[in-house]
Design a protein around this motif. Structure first.
Motif, PDB file in Angstrom:
ATOM      1  N   LYS A  71      -2.184 -22.968  -6.288  1.00 39.75           N
ATOM      2  CA  LYS A  71      -3.429 -22.447  -6.857  1.00 39.75           C
ATOM      3  C   LYS A  71      -3.165 -21.724  -8.165  1.00 39.75           C
ATOM      4  O   LYS A  71      -2.026 -21.344  -8.455  1.00 39.75           O
ATOM      5  N   PRO A  72      -4.236 -21.507  -8.921  1.00 37.00           N
ATOM      6  CA  PRO A  72      -4.087 -20.573 -10.045  1.00 37.00           C
ATOM      7  C   PRO A  72      -3.808 -19.187  -9.466  1.00 37.00           C
ATOM      8  O   PRO A  72      -4.065 -18.957  -8.281  1.00 37.00           O
ATOM      9  N   PRO A  73      -3.318 -18.262 -10.282  1.00 36.78           N
ATOM     10  CA  PRO A  73      -2.950 -16.946  -9.745  1.00 36.78           C
ATOM     11  C   PRO A  73      -4.114 -16.292  -9.003  1.00 36.78           C
ATOM     12  O   PRO A  73      -5.224 -16.237  -9.534  1.00 36.78           O
ATOM     13  N   LEU A  74      -3.856 -15.839  -7.789  1.00 35.40           N
ATOM     14  CA  LEU A  74      -4.901 -15.185  -6.998  1.00 35.40           C
ATOM     15  C   LEU A  74      -5.034 -13.720  -7.384  1.00 35.40           C
ATOM     16  O   LEU A  74      -4.087 -13.098  -7.846  1.00 35.40           O
ATOM     17  N   ALA A  75      -6.226 -13.165  -7.163  1.00 33.09           N
ATOM     18  CA  ALA A  75      -6.474 -11.774  -7.513  1.00 33.09           C
ATOM     19  C   ALA A  75      -6.169 -10.836  -6.359  1.00 33.09           C
ATOM     20  O   ALA A  75      -5.897  -9.667  -6.563  1.00 33.09           O
ATOM     21  N   ASP A  76      -6.199 -11.348  -5.141  1.00 33.70           N
ATOM     22  CA  ASP A  76      -5.997 -10.445  -4.006  1.00 33.70           C
ATOM     23  C   ASP A  76      -5.193 -11.140  -2.917  1.00 33.70           C
ATOM     24  O   ASP A  76      -5.631 -12.130  -2.335  1.00 33.70           O
ATOM     25  N   LEU A  77      -4.021 -10.607  -2.672  1.00 37.60           N
ATOM     26  CA  LEU A  77      -3.183 -11.145  -1.598  1.00 37.60           C
ATOM     27  C   LEU A  77      -3.073 -10.145  -0.458  1.00 37.60           C
ATOM     28  O   LEU A  77      -2.186 -10.229   0.389  1.00 37.60           O
ATOM     29  N   GLY A  78      -3.972  -9.175  -0.490  1.00 39.51           N
ATOM     30  CA  GLY A  78      -3.906  -8.047   0.450  1.00 39.51           C
ATOM     31  C   GLY A  78      -3.738  -8.446   1.897  1.00 39.51           C
ATOM     32  O   GLY A  78      -2.770  -8.026   2.556  1.00 39.51           O
ATOM     33  N   PRO A  79      -4.645  -9.247   2.452  1.00 35.71           N
ATOM     34  CA  PRO A  79      -4.539  -9.590   3.873  1.00 35.71           C
ATOM     35  C   PRO A  79      -3.228 -10.305   4.203  1.00 35.71           C
ATOM     36  O   PRO A  79      -2.594  -9.997   5.217  1.00 35.71           O
ATOM     37  N   ALA A  80      -2.820 -11.224   3.319  1.00 37.34           N
ATOM     38  CA  ALA A  80      -1.564 -11.936   3.581  1.00 37.34           C
ATOM     39  C   ALA A  80      -0.391 -10.970   3.547  1.00 37.34           C
ATOM     40  O   ALA A  80       0.497 -11.012   4.409  1.00 37.34           O
ATOM     41  N   LEU A  81      -0.401 -10.072   2.555  1.00 39.29           N
ATOM     42  CA  LEU A  81       0.719  -9.116   2.435  1.00 39.29           C
ATOM     43  C   LEU A  81       0.764  -8.161   3.616  1.00 39.29           C
ATOM     44  O   LEU A  81       1.833  -7.725   4.034  1.00 39.29           O
ATOM     45  N   ALA A  82      -0.406  -7.858   4.163  1.00 31.62           N
ATOM     46  CA  ALA A  82      -0.428  -6.974   5.336  1.00 31.62           C
ATOM     47  C   ALA A  82       0.321  -7.629   6.495  1.00 31.62           C
ATOM     48  O   ALA A  82       0.919  -6.940   7.326  1.00 31.62           O
ATOM     49  N   ALA A  83       0.284  -8.944   6.537  1.00 33.75           N
ATOM     50  CA  ALA A  83       1.011  -9.655   7.590  1.00 33.75           C
ATOM     51  C   ALA A  83       2.494  -9.775   7.260  1.00 33.75           C
ATOM     52  O   ALA A  83       3.337  -9.835   8.151  1.00 33.75           O
ATOM     53  N   ASP A  84       2.807  -9.785   5.959  1.00 33.13           N
ATOM     54  CA  ASP A  84       4.192  -9.989   5.539  1.00 33.13           C
ATOM     55  C   ASP A  84       5.021  -8.712   5.527  1.00 33.13           C
ATOM     56  O   ASP A  84       6.218  -8.740   5.797  1.00 33.13           O
ATOM     57  N   LEU A  85       4.385  -7.618   5.133  1.00 32.36           N
ATOM     58  CA  LEU A  85       5.151  -6.402   4.843  1.00 32.36           C
ATOM     59  C   LEU A  85       4.841  -5.313   5.857  1.00 32.36           C
ATOM     60  O   LEU A  85       3.742  -5.260   6.402  1.00 32.36           O
ATOM     61  N   SER A  86       5.795  -4.469   6.088  1.00 30.93           N
ATOM     62  CA  SER A  86       5.520  -3.254   6.876  1.00 30.93           C
ATOM     63  C   SER A  86       6.289  -2.108   6.227  1.00 30.93           C
ATOM     64  O   SER A  86       7.361  -1.724   6.690  1.00 30.93           O
ATOM     65  N   PRO A  87       5.748  -1.605   5.111  1.00 24.80           N
ATOM     66  CA  PRO A  87       6.482  -0.599   4.339  1.00 24.80           C
ATOM     67  C   PRO A  87       6.697   0.678   5.138  1.00 24.80           C
ATOM     68  O   PRO A  87       5.898   1.015   6.008  1.00 24.80           O
ATOM     69  N   MET A  88       7.761   1.362   4.812  1.00 24.49           N
ATOM     70  CA  MET A  88       8.048   2.645   5.441  1.00 24.49           C
ATOM     71  C   MET A  88       7.567   3.748   4.501  1.00 24.49           C
ATOM     72  O   MET A  88       7.843   3.707   3.298  1.00 24.49           O
ATOM     73  N   ALA A  89       6.879   4.721   5.048  1.00 25.84           N
ATOM     74  CA  ALA A  89       6.407   5.839   4.217  1.00 25.84           C
ATOM     75  C   ALA A  89       7.606   6.610   3.692  1.00 25.84           C
ATOM     76  O   ALA A  89       8.640   6.695   4.350  1.00 25.84           O
ATOM     77  N   ASP A  90       7.499   7.138   2.484  1.00 28.59           N
ATOM     78  CA  ASP A  90       8.492   8.115   2.034  1.00 28.59           C
ATOM     79  C   ASP A  90       7.778   9.443   1.816  1.00 28.59           C
ATOM     80  O   ASP A  90       6.601   9.585   2.167  1.00 28.59           O
ATOM     81  N   LEU A  91       8.464  10.406   1.251  1.00 30.23           N
ATOM     82  CA  LEU A  91       7.900  11.757   1.170  1.00 30.23           C
ATOM     83  C   LEU A  91       6.613  11.806   0.358  1.00 30.23           C
ATOM     84  O   LEU A  91       5.755  12.638   0.585  1.00 30.23           O
ATOM     85  N   ASP A  92       6.496  10.928  -0.636  1.00 29.88           N
ATOM     86  CA  ASP A  92       5.348  10.995  -1.525  1.00 29.88           C
ATOM     87  C   ASP A  92       4.377   9.835  -1.366  1.00 29.88           C
ATOM     88  O   ASP A  92       3.307   9.857  -1.959  1.00 29.88           O
ATOM     89  N   THR A  93       4.791   8.818  -0.650  1.00 31.33           N
ATOM     90  CA  THR A  93       3.970   7.605  -0.624  1.00 31.33           C
ATOM     91  C   THR A  93       3.851   7.085   0.797  1.00 31.33           C
ATOM     92  O   THR A  93       4.860   6.815   1.450  1.00 31.33           O
ATOM     93  N   SER A  94       2.622   6.915   1.256  1.00 38.39           N
ATOM     94  CA  SER A  94       2.395   6.420   2.611  1.00 38.39           C
ATOM     95  C   SER A  94       2.609   4.910   2.655  1.00 38.39           C
ATOM     96  O   SER A  94       2.618   4.238   1.622  1.00 38.39           O
ATOM     97  N   ALA A  95       2.740   4.382   3.858  1.00 41.10           N
ATOM     98  CA  ALA A  95       2.897   2.936   4.036  1.00 41.10           C
ATOM     99  C   ALA A  95       1.677   2.208   3.468  1.00 41.10           C
ATOM    100  O   ALA A  95       1.802   1.161   2.837  1.00 41.10           O
ATOM    101  N   ARG A  96       0.519   2.795   3.673  1.00 41.38           N
ATOM    102  CA  ARG A  96      -0.720   2.153   3.225  1.00 41.38           C
ATOM    103  C   ARG A  96      -0.745   2.053   1.699  1.00 41.38           C
ATOM    104  O   ARG A  96      -1.136   1.034   1.135  1.00 41.38           O
ATOM    105  N   THR A  97      -0.351   3.129   1.048  1.00 43.88           N
ATOM    106  CA  THR A  97      -0.311   3.091  -0.419  1.00 43.88           C
ATOM    107  C   THR A  97       0.693   2.051  -0.900  1.00 43.88           C
ATOM    108  O   THR A  97       0.438   1.319  -1.855  1.00 43.88           O
TER     109      THR A  97
END
Lengths: 796, 167, 279
Positions: free
Chosen positions: C235-261
């Motif tokens: 596809k041409p570049p997509l504007a939002d990969l949010g839902p897919a990335l939510a399935a791909d990633l599980s970031p760990m919060a650090d002192l200044d940045t939450s997983a959600r951010t």
């Protein structure tokens, strides 16, 4: 007429007019530092030098059940292991209170905690060994048993007093104060516009690149303690070592050579440093302690950590009527000796609303104990908080009134011709120049042009913001700061000037040098006043056994107080030199002058006598002088400010930022600071001093915060996790000056060391909020991390 | 247990031989054994840059380098680079521009700056800031340091141009 | 902050290294550039009885190119990768990522293989290896192994490396038709990223083919964002990969940045990376 033209040294009868004051002279003492040939404490080499490392409490609050030193004592290189009781036999405890902070309380503090540790990082045992590495190895072998106690970490929880930290007290309130001037309630009732906002300031620390450092060297034969100490106040420390180690004052010598940054961090009494001095006496050998980076984070004083709610009342025409604020600040388990930890909050309530001419002012302050590291005075003490909350709420009011923030400030700033003036908080201002500074700032930054550019870029989806922050600053403190409260901290400083036989000039000053350029500006003043060239002047500071007595370097006082002492000593020495010249030349003293290392004829300018020749005669051939004549080529003068409690200064800063509203990242594009420190002795030094201060203020705004867990563990005690400002993110900073000299001294210099730090956080905060204003977002919790910006924007 | 090893390296042109514990990092070795106290300890975990020295011509963090790793290597410190004159232009520019206050970061800062001046004669202000981004200075606003390096780069370009223009 | 005592050995051959590691087991640690190990020792959060300095093994150093692959020796420094003409030509992603690694003085000492072996989830090289579909080459007394990067990273600072095993190099298949983009967000230059992305794709008529998105700071290890890659494919570049990335990633919060951010920032970076690939 500028202040410099008014200087007494420019008296029309003298020929030293041009002088060095106001010139950007590079400082001579920088050269050794540029070659790595300075002399910091850790560079000193002593025979039989022992090293100390400390066992520090792993708990925020815990009873020490037991400590077993047997393994540690048997470890390689170990000379001795000591607990709090052992050291307390040589060093008496102290209490950090001052008489003029009514009601302030704090428990006695010991070099090593004896029964109970009250913060994670408090030293409880000392291991002395042949090397630091061996001492650290042995610290790991101390078997300590702890009985954890409930820890009070949150400041509101502390205020509630449900758990009281110190059993000898009924609550956790160290100090509180209320100010209620004018008719605040009526002002708010009658106001057209009332704005209210809460601001939160992160706890941070100084992060001197050189850790705290002390090398104590006790000579049992002389019963003499020589302390090589990275301290800003050697005479204060001499007094304290003398008192608490029970030595005659004359048997304590404090020497400060090069110091790798201080910023207020190195002006306090630290338990581990007192312990090191005691250990030297106990072991009868030199002992060194240099705080490593982990120890620095855990035990250098922290600062800030305030939560403030502020209200502002204004008329619809944009006249500010009143400020009303409530400040809560947490200081750790002890008020720090001898300056106390009540001063920062006290400054906040003294300084808020400072630039403005409102008549009604109310402030409430609570300073509470917590089980975190202690806080105390760090560069700009209280100012960054007072300025940010004042300027934040002022911007919010301007926004609500639909007024340009610069114009709103102009309407409310104290007029430049209104001085002397007493502000609504009760502070007395001798002479300030808010309007001149504002005008200069707006033209320096091209305020209108930037606003136009901002509007254009906004259309393209670029979010730029412009933030202003006006400020007042406490400088040149009189004894009202500490002395009246009973602290044995000199408000006076002294200077000794000596003309050497070759015509060189030696200056000894009680003010210390940590890189600000104190020695450089003293050389400029001395050379100008006496009439010699700069290359003839050598300045010596930082040795209680050779310099005059005095306060040292803190509270932006070195130039204003120490410099005036140099000026007065210079005038006296000059007069003495002319007496000798008159005697040698057999002419009237009034017909002579000194210029460029020579005595000259005042009328013709003709050279009459080189100072080297005068020195030769005065020292080696006084037999050629008139029989009753005694030459006096060494003079000491002192100075202490008397008329005002503080020599207030003023200034204003501006910040230009761009916010990436998708990521919450803030890019600093440029920063401006216009400041009035009275006489500018050396613009080169003043400007970079301001810039360094601005960068520390930017650290507060964007990066720095000591994070504590709920159980009181400092979670970012490394430089990888505690973010200090680095060159990559810092903007260029443009400095401008207005010079209104203080008339309390002939030099006319006010302080400048803290100006940058005082105003930058507020300016950056206002710039971010200006950038976000069209999106309806505001940030008020420092530091402004990307997440906090995104939170304000409602993204994520 | 004694793990110490013999070590020979060249420091500022002089051969230094000593026994050293493997755990001793290069800065402790330089300061305590070689007596060269110009390289400073700031953090001992590689973040502040105060201990930046040159090993075999490359700048490194002295606190993240074990002395034993430098067997047979050539180490240059602020003292040697001062005496050889290699740093002279930068030192003069730093002095004139007051690009230091307490001077604790300065040796590391100068060694890092020299690396840039030698490797990137056309470095922009932005690149200077980037190159120094691992060297912490708490006193200055960094601006004087950037200015001083910019001055040296400009001076060198002028000199190079003049030399190139000569027949 | 002095390191606890340890012994030190500098073997002259790979065989000697393998023998030592085998003999001393987990009490020995490999010292390459030392830029992560030495600070951990200084901080006394790591300890070892013996450091095995592999810097004398010249065969582990340098970049080489064959017909279909680029090989980066384990001892190649970050700076050498950054300045290598071969890397710039055949694996530009690495050249793009290199300047983000700490600072020059650290890049001069720190090694490519060291970074892979440490497997810091916020480090640049591991994510690049995923995007490049690299193969990790190892050796031990038991023999040599080739491990696909996509099977190598197992968790927080955890890899497929076996006790006594040493990384000798990394092989990267040549992908001449691909474009690459490396983006990361760090609060200061040279800091570990809050989150970052190594992105590659071929561009055909405004659409992206063979899209590869590998994240650093997106979880307990470098992660290939397979759902997002699938969503973006063809596809041409997509504007939002949010839902897919939510399935791909599980970031760990650090002192200044939450997983959600972090997840939000990953989405912003993915969008920017795709747009840059297509642009």
């Amino acid at each position: 007429m500028t202040a410099r033209d008014e200087l007494p040294v420019k008296d029309s009868k003298t020929r030293t007019q041009s002088g060095y004051i106001g010139k950007s002279e590079p400082r001579a003492n920088a050269k050794r530092l540029l070659q790595g040939r300075g002399s910091f404490i850790d560079d000193l080499r002593f025979p039989r030098l022992a090293h100390v490392a400390f066992l520090r409490s792993p708990h925020a609050h815990a009873k020490i059940k037991s400590m077993d030193f047997s393994k540690a004592r048997a470890a390689p290189g170990v000379i001795g292991v000591f607990d709090g009781r052992a050291v307390a036999e040589y060093c008496s405890p102290w209490i950090g209170v001052l008489g003029h902070l009514k009601g302030i309380k704090s428990p006695p503090q010991y070099p090593l905690a004896i029964e109970r540790a009250c913060w994670q990082g408090e030293a409880v045992a000392a291991v002395v060994a042949e090397t630091r590495a061996q001492a650290e190895d042995a610290v790991e072998l101390v078997a300590a048993e702890w009985d954890p106690l409930p820890a009070v970490i949150d400041m509101h929880e502390s205020l509630s007093g449900k758990v009281v930290i110190h059993p000898e007290f009924e609550d956790n309130i160290c100090f509180s104060r209320q100010i209620d001037n004018g008719e605040v309630d009526a002002a708010f009732k009658n106001a057209d516009v009332v704005v209210e906002e809460s601001y939160s300031f992160g706890r941070h620390t100084g992060v001197c690149l050189e850790g705290r450092a002390i090398l104590a060297d006790y000579n049992a034969g002389e019963h003499m303690l020589t302390v090589h100490h990275a301290t800003q106040a050697p005479h204060m420390m001499q007094d304290i070592f003398s008192k608490h180690l029970n030595l005659p004052e004359a048997n304590v010598r404090v020497i400060c050579r090069d110091i790798g940054g201080a910023y207020g961090i190195k002006v306090h009494v630290y338990p581990d440093e007192m312990c090191t001095a005691a250990l030297s006496i106990m072991l009868r050998r030199p002992v060194k302690f240099v705080a490593d980076r982990l120890e620095s984070f855990l035990s250098d004083i922290h600062a800030r950590e305030h939560k403030v709610t502020v209200r502002l009342a204004a008329t619809k025409d944009g006249e500010i009527l009143a400020f009303d604020l409530d400040d809560l600040t947490a200081i750790g388990p002890y008020s720090v000796y001898p300056r106390t930890s009540g001063i920062e909050g006290n400054q906040v309530v003294n300084l808020t609303g400072g630039p403005y001419k409102h008549k009604h002012y109310r402030a409430s302050l609570n300073v509470v104990f917590t089980n975190k590291n202690v806080t105390c005075q760090y560069r700009a003490v209280g100012h960054p908080i007072a300025v940010a909350l004042t300027e934040g709420i002022v911007d919010l009011a301007a926004q609500k009134l639909g007024m340009d923030p610069a114009e709103f400030r102009r309407r409310n700033m104290i007029p430049d011709d209104a001085y002397p003036y007493t502000g609504a908080a009760g502070m007395k201002y001798e002479v300030l120049t808010h309007h001149q500074c504002l005008d200069k700032l707006l033209s320096l930054m091209d305020y209108k042009g930037l606003r136009a550019e901002q509007a254009e870029l906004r259309k393209k989806g670029v979010y730029r913001g412009i933030g202003l922050a006006a400020m007042i600053e406490v400088t040149n403190p009189s004894p009202a700061f500490y002395g009246v409260g009973g602290a044995r901290i000199s408000a006076q400083d002294g200077a000794t000037l000596r003309l050497e036989p070759t015509g060189m000039l030696t200056v000894l000053s009680s003010v210390t040098e940590q890189g600000q350029g104190t020695e450089g500006i003293f050389a400029q003043i001395a050379a100008t006043v006496v009439g010699v060239t700069m290359d003839k002047v050598k300045v010596i500071t930082g040795d209680t056994s050779t310099t005059p007595y005095g306060g040292g370097t803190w509270a932006s006082r070195g130039a204003g107080i120490g410099g005036e002492a140099v000026l007065q000593a210079g005038k006296a020495l000059r007069s003495n030199i002319l007496d000798i010249a008159a005697a040698i030349l057999n002419v009237d003293k009034a017909d002579l002058d000194i210029f460029s290392n020579e005595v000259i004829d005042l009328a013709s300018g003709e050279s009459k006598l080189p100072l080297a020749e005068l020195g030769r005669v005065a020292y080696f051939r006084p037999d050629t002088l008139p029989m009753k004549f005694q030459s006096e080529l060494m003079v000491t003068r002192h100075y202490t400010p008397r008329e005002y409690g503080f020599t207030f200064t003023n200034g204003i800063q501006a910040s230009l930022v761009e916010v990436d509203v998708e990521t919450g990242f803030v890019k600093l594009l440029k920063h401006w600071c216009v400041e009035d420190c009275g006489t500018v002795i050396n613009p080169l030094l003043v400007d970079e001093q301001i810039r360094g201060g601005v960068v520390q203020g930017i650290g507060a705004a964007l990066f720095e915060e000591c994070h504590y867990s709920e159980d009181g563990q400092l979670q970012n005690a490394t430089m990888a996790d505690y973010l200090v400002p680095m060159s990559g993110e810092m903007p260029d900073i443009v400095c401008g000056h207005v010079e209104s000299k203080t008339r309390t001294s002939e030099l006319g210099a006010k302080g400048v060391g803290e100006a940058g730090t005082a105003g930058a956080p507020g300016a950056v905060m206002n710039a971010i909020n200006d950038a976000l204003s069209s999106l309806g977002a505001r940030v008020t919790t420092m530091p402004f991390t990307p997440e906090r910006v995104l939170d304000a924007l409602g993204k994520k | 247990m004694d793990h110490s090893l013999p070590l020979t390296l060249t420091v500022n042109g002089t051969r230094v031989t000593s026994r050293v514990e493997p755990r001793t990092h290069l800065i402790d070795f330089l300061r305590d054994t070689a007596g060269l106290t110009g390289s400073h300890i700031g953090c001992e975990h590689g973040v502040c840059g105060a201990c930046t020295v040159r090993v075999d011509g490359l700048i490194v963090r002295g606190c993240l380098t074990l002395a034993v790793q430098c067997e047979g290597k050539t180490v240059d410190t602020i003292e040697g680079l001062s005496d050889s004159g290699e740093l002279a232009e930068l030192q003069q520019a730093f002095h004139e521009r007051n690009a230091l206050q307490c001077g604790y970061c300065t040796p590391g800062m100068l060694v890092a700056a020299l690396d840039l001046v030698k490797s990137e004669p056309d470095a922009s202000r932005e690149r200077i800031r980037e190159h120094l981004s691992g060297n912490y200075c708490r006193c200055t606003g960094y601006q004087a340091i950037v200015d001083a390096i910019e001055t040296v780069l400009a001076m060198r370009r002028t000199t190079a141009k003049a030399a190139g223009a000569r027949p | 902050m002095k390191a606890p005592a340890f012994a030190y050995a500098k073997p002259r051959s790979l065989a000697e290294v393998c023998a030592l590691l085998d003999e001393r087991g987990e009490t020995a640690r490999v010292l390459a550039g030392g830029q992560s190990l030495v600070p951990m020792l200084n901080l006394r959060v790591a300890a070892a009885d013996l450091l095995v300095d592999i810097s004398g093994i010249e065969s582990l150093r340098g970049v080489s190119v064959t017909a279909d692959r680029l090989c980066v020796g384990a001892l190649t420094s970050h700076r050498e990768v950054e300045q290598s003409a071969e890397v710039a030509r055949h694996a530009p992603l690495l050249a793009q990522a290199a300047p983000h690694i700490a600072h020059v003085a650290i890049r001069n000492s720190g090694t490519f293989g060291g970074s892979i072996a440490l497997a810091d989830p916020a480090a640049e090289w591991p994510a690049c290896c995923l995007a490049l579909d690299a193969t990790i080459l190892t050796i031990s007394k038991a023999g040599k192994r080739s491990i696909p990067a996509r099977a190598f990273f197992k968790g927080l600072f955890s890899t497929d490396l076996r006790p006594g095993e040493l990384i000798t190099g990394v092989e990267i298949p040549l992908t001449p038709g691909h474009r690459s983009v490396f983006l990361e967000l760090s609060r200061r230059r040279g800091d570990y990223a809050i989150v970052g992305v190594a992105a590659m794709a071929k561009v055909q008529g405004g659409t992206l083919q063979d899209v590869r998105l590998a994240f650093l700071g997106g979880g307990d290890r470098p992660l290939l964002a397979v759902h997002a890659m699938k969503a973006a494919e063809g596809k041409p570049p997509l504007a939002d990969l949010g839902p897919a990335l939510a399935a791909d990633l599980s970031p760990m919060a650090d002192l200044d940045t939450s997983a959600r951010t972090k997840l939000h920032l990953a989405n912003v970076l993915a969008r920017r990376a795709l747009a840059a690939l297509a642009g």
